[in-house]
Structures are given as C-alpha cells and as structure tokens.
Design a protein around this motif. Sequence first.
Motif, PDB file in Angstrom:
ATOM      1  N   MET A   1       0.842  -1.186   0.000  1.00 27.70           N
ATOM      2  CA  MET A   1       0.000   0.000   0.000  1.00 27.70           C
ATOM      3  C   MET A   1       0.884   1.246   0.000  1.00 27.70           C
ATOM      4  O   MET A   1       1.729   1.411   0.868  1.00 27.70           O
ATOM      5  N   ARG A  20      -9.417   6.155   1.140  1.00 25.31           N
ATOM      6  CA  ARG A  20      -8.918   5.025   0.357  1.00 25.31           C
ATOM      7  C   ARG A  20      -8.861   3.753   1.211  1.00 25.31           C
ATOM      8  O   ARG A  20      -9.295   2.679   0.768  1.00 25.31           O
ATOM      9  N   VAL A  21      -8.369   3.893   2.435  1.00 24.00           N
ATOM     10  CA  VAL A  21      -8.260   2.722   3.312  1.00 24.00           C
ATOM     11  C   VAL A  21      -9.640   2.223   3.723  1.00 24.00           C
ATOM     12  O   VAL A  21      -9.901   1.018   3.751  1.00 24.00           O
ATOM     13  N   ASN A  23     -12.357   2.419   2.017  1.00 28.00           N
ATOM     14  CA  ASN A  23     -12.953   1.735   0.865  1.00 28.00           C
ATOM     15  C   ASN A  23     -12.301   0.378   0.607  1.00 28.00           C
ATOM     16  O   ASN A  23     -12.965  -0.560   0.165  1.00 28.00           O
ATOM     17  N   GLU A  24     -11.009   0.270   0.884  1.00 29.73           N
ATOM     18  CA  GLU A  24     -10.299  -0.991   0.660  1.00 29.73           C
ATOM     19  C   GLU A  24     -10.604  -2.020   1.746  1.00 29.73           C
ATOM     20  O   GLU A  24     -10.832  -3.196   1.449  1.00 29.73           O
ATOM     21  N   ARG A  25     -10.602  -1.598   3.005  1.00 28.00           N
ATOM     22  CA  ARG A  25     -10.719  -2.522   4.131  1.00 28.00           C
ATOM     23  C   ARG A  25     -12.118  -2.556   4.740  1.00 28.00           C
ATOM     24  O   ARG A  25     -12.424  -3.451   5.517  1.00 28.00           O
ATOM     25  N   THR A  30     -11.010  -1.122   9.548  1.00 29.67           N
ATOM     26  CA  THR A  30      -9.875  -0.196   9.560  1.00 29.67           C
ATOM     27  C   THR A  30      -9.588   0.270  10.980  1.00 29.67           C
ATOM     28  O   THR A  30     -10.498   0.707  11.691  1.00 29.67           O
ATOM     29  N   HIS A  34      -3.878   1.082  10.969  1.00 30.02           N
ATOM     30  CA  HIS A  34      -3.910   1.007   9.503  1.00 30.02           C
ATOM     31  C   HIS A  34      -3.785   2.403   8.885  1.00 30.02           C
ATOM     32  O   HIS A  34      -3.053   2.609   7.915  1.00 30.02           O
ATOM     33  N   PRO A 102     -14.220   8.445  -4.692  1.00 33.20           N
ATOM     34  CA  PRO A 102     -13.920   7.725  -3.444  1.00 33.20           C
ATOM     35  C   PRO A 102     -14.866   8.103  -2.303  1.00 33.20           C
ATOM     36  O   PRO A 102     -15.251   7.251  -1.494  1.00 33.20           O
ATOM     37  N   THR A 105     -18.424   6.746  -3.035  1.00 34.67           N
ATOM     38  CA  THR A 105     -18.360   5.288  -2.847  1.00 34.67           C
ATOM     39  C   THR A 105     -18.458   4.943  -1.369  1.00 34.67           C
ATOM     40  O   THR A 105     -19.208   4.048  -0.973  1.00 34.67           O
ATOM     41  N   ARG A 169     -13.894   3.422 -13.719  1.00 32.57           N
ATOM     42  CA  ARG A 169     -12.476   3.563 -13.429  1.00 32.57           C
ATOM     43  C   ARG A 169     -11.948   4.769 -14.186  1.00 32.57           C
ATOM     44  O   ARG A 169     -11.890   4.748 -15.414  1.00 32.57           O
TER      45      ARG A 169
END
Length: 201
Positions: A1, A20-21, A23-25, A30, A34, A102, A105, A169
């Motif tokens: 990352m 970003r974190v 949305n990823e985790r 989180t 993290h 982001p 989302t 994207r």
Amino acid sequence: MPTVKRDTYTPDSLLSVAVRVFNERGYDGTSMEHLSKAAGISKSSIYHHVKGKEELLRRAISRALDSLFAVLEEQPAREGRAVEQLEHVARRTVEVLITELPYVTLLLRVRGNTDTEVWAMARRREFDQRVAALVKQAAADGDLRSDVDARLATRLLFGMINSIAEWYRPDRAPGNGAGGGTSAEVAEAVVRTAFAGLRTH
C-alpha cells in the motif's frame, strides 16, 4: 500500500488516505494503526487533527453529501418543468459521483453501524425524497409515465447511477471498454437510457 510522505502530509491528504483505506478494508475493518501506516505518520499526529476515525468518516461523508445536496440548489434543479429539473439532477449527480468517486463510494457503503452512518443514511433518504418529489410532479405534469410509482422510479434511477461507483475507473480512456468515458459522457448515457423508459414523449 503506497504511503503519503511525511513532508507532504496535510489534513486533506490524511482524509484522502483515510477514504482510500476505508474503501479498501471497510470502515469497521480499519484501525487507527492502519491509517497511521497508510499515511506515513504516527497515530499521535492523526489525533492532533481529529478525535478518531469516526471524525474522518464524517468529514469524508459530509464532502460527498454536501456535493450532492448542492446539485439540488443549482438553478436548473429549481426552475422549469419538473422533468427538466429531474434530468438535471440525474446528470449532475453522475458528474458529482465521478468527480468525488472515493467519497461517494464510501457514502454508498455505510450501513448504519455508527452514529455517523445513521446520520448519513438519514441524509441520503432526505435526498431521495426530494428527488422522488420531482418524479411525482413530473408524472403529474404528464411528462413521466404515471404507471410507475414515483419511489420505485427514483430507486431504479439511482440504482443505475449508484452502480457507477462499482465499475467506473477514471484511468480508463473512452473506447477502452467498460469503465471509461468522461463524467459528461457517462451522465448523458444514464439520462438517455433512464428517461427513454420514463418519459411519455
């Protein structure tokens, strides 16, 4: 990352990394650890600016909600026939979603597990209700099909719009398959597709 370099760290860059974190985790998955590692700063540095991760969540979701509600205050969303206002809101909502991808989302993924998420879901319902009122008025004006319930039409329209967050994207150029295109191109495609089935003429 990838991490944000310490010498370029700002509250805005911290928020960007946090989104970003999240949305990823997932927000629940989180931890402050993290966020600290992803931002390249200590946890104490984060706490210097925010009380915790829920404040970061609220700031991020507020950015998305403020952008969406601003659409409802734009002149074309307040004047003219209801169907024209509705088309403007749909088009601009797509553009906001793509511009603030982001953040929107993250908003779409909240489930009501915290006070901030409950607040966000209530604000989303308020937005949906205002759009549904436009759908209802446009149908009463004879510009939209009257055989489709206003709330159902609103859900279908925004189901289409919200799905963009899952497949769009920004790094894919137009013509390279699903996921490409400018915000204006995607917005126009949504409006044409949706309103071809909803308009009476």
